[in-house]
Design a protein around this motif. Sequence first.
Motif: not given
Length: 191
Positions: A86-93, A70-77, A13-19
């Motif tokens: 899977l990815v912090p909410e403040d990061k860009k998946s 690249p492929g990722s998600y903040q959450f997996m159910i 994921y992109n470790p920089g901050r996201r909107n």
Amino acid sequence: MIIKEMILPDYCYNPGRRNRPNGEIIHWFSAINIDKEKRFEPDLIYKLLIDMNLDPADRQYDIYHGPRWPGSYQFMIFRDGVIWQLVPEDKKSYHAGRSQGVTGATYLNTKTIGTAWVGAKGEPFPDEQYNSGAWLSKYLMDKYSYPYEHVERHSTVRKRWNDNYPDKKKAPKPDPGVLFDQKRHKDLVFA
């Protein structure tokens, strides 16, 4: 509801901050291309998520050809209702690619939360997954103050992109599939 932290390595994921997120995009994901019998197994899915973010020479699974995909998600159910972050909410998946949301915003990776429901084409989602998915959507809507209309299917946001940007058209996305009942999901969110 408990969310288990299973944060992917930061190259996924992109470790920089996201909107600040203003919506949620719902996807499906499985390891069906690796092992049909174990397609919903959490450990295999986690390994596949890491693997698909590696350079081709370093991949264990040969299902993605060409450059790094690249492929990722903040959450997996998962099918039993267990939720992994899977990815912090403040990061860009990397979950939506070229896409357009209901507000007209494009490139939704920077503007939305990606949620993957473990599933596969032709297989209905179980009750436990609907209950957890609705809980998570409600939690995110309340936390980030956006309406349910901003909770969209991956297939919808890609179709909208293709309709509005025909010169930049990308392959359609099928997920979360025709068996994902958005009305049922919405009813559970507001139950």
